[in-house]
Design a protein around this motif. Structure first.
Motif, short mmCIF file in Angstrom:
data_model
loop_
_atom_site.label_atom_id
_atom_site.label_comp_id
_atom_site.label_asym_id
_atom_site.label_seq_id
_atom_site.Cartn_x
_atom_site.Cartn_y
_atom_site.Cartn_z
N THR A 3 0.69 -1.07 -0.04
CA THR A 3 -0.01 -0.17 -0.07
C THR A 3 0.87 1.35 0.10
N SER A 7 0.17 5.50 -2.46
CA SER A 7 0.26 6.49 -1.35
C SER A 7 -0.14 7.91 -1.57
N TYR A 105 -0.07 3.62 9.72
CA TYR A 105 -0.99 4.41 8.92
C TYR A 105 -0.24 5.81 9.17
N GLU A 138 0.71 2.30 5.41
CA GLU A 138 0.01 3.19 4.12
C GLU A 138 0.76 4.69 4.50
N SER B 60 -4.38 -5.58 5.69
CA SER B 60 -4.18 -4.39 5.06
C SER B 60 -4.47 -3.16 5.86
N ASP B 62 -5.53 1.09 5.46
CA ASP B 62 -5.75 2.06 4.63
C ASP B 62 -6.57 3.49 5.18
N HIS B 87 -12.73 -0.60 0.84
CA HIS B 87 -11.09 -0.45 0.46
C HIS B 87 -10.27 -1.61 0.90
N CYS B 88 -10.43 -1.66 2.32
CA CYS B 88 -9.53 -2.67 3.11
C CYS B 88 -9.94 -4.24 2.90
N ASP B 91 -8.86 -5.31 -0.58
CA ASP B 91 -7.47 -5.34 -0.55
C ASP B 91 -6.89 -6.86 -0.16
N THR B 244 -6.96 0.94 -7.10
CA THR B 244 -6.73 2.12 -6.04
C THR B 244 -5.78 3.17 -6.61
#
Lengths: 345, 345
Positions: A3, A7, A105, A138, B60, B62, B87-88, B91, B244
């Motif tokens: 991810t 970015s 994150y 991320e 994941s 995000d 989104h997650c 993924d 994405t």
């Protein structure tokens, strides 16, 4: 680490950042990590944990609050990752879990490659020290959400414990001792109040009582209790409270059954100088300090009285700070007495 | 849900928020969730997954980028949770995983209980729809990091797959078809560019080509492909790219071996009106649109030619949009032709 590729950072920097973060994360990874850079989700095999009867995953997420502003003002980005990882690790370790993997994150006004690398490098180093894989993350550039120089960082950890191991030393009972372990500073809570009491203009000032500058003392990283929790459990500790936001009054009752209450003896320890400084500079009352900060105790273990000697032998920095009593009212926790060094520090 | 208690929100609101979030999260939880509110980490038993030969966790993290600013401007906080979760979920689903649990991190200038409840309520509802437990979260009030009304939200998902199931339909090969699934809008990428092309002053404007206002079209939630990915896999699809940040050019090559390249036929679909609007209003070149946005295709499946009919029967909204060829140069992906509706929309 996939991810990082999506970015949204400036195109010129994005590739360089992705490559540097991939190399950083690789240093934390053992044979359990399956996915390569480029996958959409990080993959972690539980093959090595096949002997567990009923594996239970324990997960937690946290940020570091406005400690990010202290780091930004001092231009020191390498320690926040330790704060973030250790806060999360402690939260799952008190539930009996061993860490498996971590994800971060990171959102910034501008994804400066050196800042991002320092931040994620700190995360990776703290993960490596704990034997925890940095599985992914991320990095998002959001110039309209964060002010110039501003950023936020959050973390997510997953650990594992066998269900039969949970609570194996029994539930907290009346007459159990409360054993406190020293904190390494403010850890990751109370920074909004601390920054009001000690504003940025004070951060370069050398404070003899701290042995360093105010800024350095505020930035001291949140310590990990991973090894101590394991040793304390082996020695007989029944339960643990990680002292985060809300201090001892909010966090210790979480692990107590409704029939017991905690009595904390203030005279059993002296809050470190940084807390005295905040209280004095900000005119913060003692009970308000106790509700916002760890005031020197970052972890409290509940220990049956017949295991106290073994516990203190296993972890010598532990000190009895209180006891469990029968609960008589709504009150679940009471401080008594005054701190050891009160008025002399 | 413990960490909501140490959120640092205003004391009067904190208790009310904690109680509301606990009730919201409870609706997503099945028998696998062990920990009650008050624990430091959420606990999820893998007991129900004991039949897997080698369980592999897929994780994941995000955010939703500057889509948070569209939501704040429109005062609509219920849909971002769907963006975040979906989104997650997508993924980890493209890696073959079924979701187990989710945690959210929410940081705001001011933790208004209604805003927090709407945001986390959306997260919980999206989790519930996916059969995924909302295991915990953190809500942090950081008035000096976020501007008034400002906030950020990030999510973490963990899923599980049996190692033997990974790549069970084989690696992508020359002559495999690329089957695209429609996106539901911008999903969660490209908002910084979209907001430059279509600034806030346009968001209340009704656009006939959209059938709604510009703001509503920008806020359309990121869809989940969970069910579709499962059906496509059962029908023979070998691999999936979640489109994405970076669009098809960045995301599809991630799942291709170094010996193949992708050819995408633009004439096989027409980008939805919102993308045409952005391109026109922002004078954004077509290839720049393709590098930033999903331009109407949110998921690409790699399908062996002898399984194409079965795949299209299983998921009728899928459409062939290209093919894999032998790689001849550094180029890993090439667009050819023009979109179907070009110049007529």
């Amino acid at each position: 680490m996939t991810t990082y590729a999506d970015s949204g950072v400036h195109l010129g920097d994005a590739r360089a950042i992705t490559d540097r973060l991939a190399a950083i994360a690789a240093r934390t990874r053992g044979a359990s990590v399956l996915a390569d850079v480029g996958a959409f989700g990080g993959m972690f095999s539980l093959g090595a944990w096949g002997q567990l009867k009923e594996p239970v995953l324990v997960a937690s997420t946290d940020g570091v609050g406005t400690k990010v502003m202290v780091a930004a003002a001092l231009g020191r980005y390498d320690t926040l990752g330790h704060d973030l990882v250790n806060h999360c690790l402690n939260d799952i370790a008190v539930q009996g879990a061993r860490p498996l993997f971590f994800l971060d994150y990171l959102a910034l006004h501008r994804a400066d490659p050196d800042v991002v690398t320092a931040l994620v490098g700190g995360v990776a180093e703290a993960c490596r020290l704990a034997g925890c894989a940095l599985l992914g993350g991320e990095t998002a550039e959001m110039p309209d959400v964060y002010a110039p120089g501003g950023f936020d960082i959050a973390g997510f950890v997953v650990g594992i414990v066998d269900r039969a191991e949970i609570g194996r030393n029994g539930e907290p009972e009346v007459e159990d001792f409360l054993v406190g372990l020293p904190s390494s500073g403010l850890h990751t809570n109370g920074y909004s109040l601390a920054r009001r009491a000690l504003p940025p203009v004070t951060w370069d000032r050398y404070e003899p009582s701290l042995g360093t500058t105010v800024g350095e003392a505020l930035l001291a990283p949140h310590r990990s209790y991973l090894d101590e929790i394991r040793s304390l459990t082996d020695a007989g500790a029944r339960a643990f409270a990680h002292i985060t936001g809300g201090g001892i009054p909010e966090n210790l009752p979480r692990v107590l059954s409704p029939t017991v209450a905690a009595v904390i003896h203030r005279h059993s320890w002296e809050p470190p100088a940084i807390f005295r400084l905040i209280a004095e500079a900000g005119a913060v009352a003692g009970d308000e300090m106790e509700r916002v900060f760890n005031v020197g105790i970052g972890l409290v273990a509940v220990v049956p009285s017949d295991r106290l000697d073994a516990v203190l032998a296993a972890v010598p920095e532990g000190q009895p700070i209180g006891r469990l009593v029968e609960r008589q009212s709504d009150e679940r926790l009471r401080f008594v007495g005054e701190h050891a060094g009160r008025g002399t520090g």
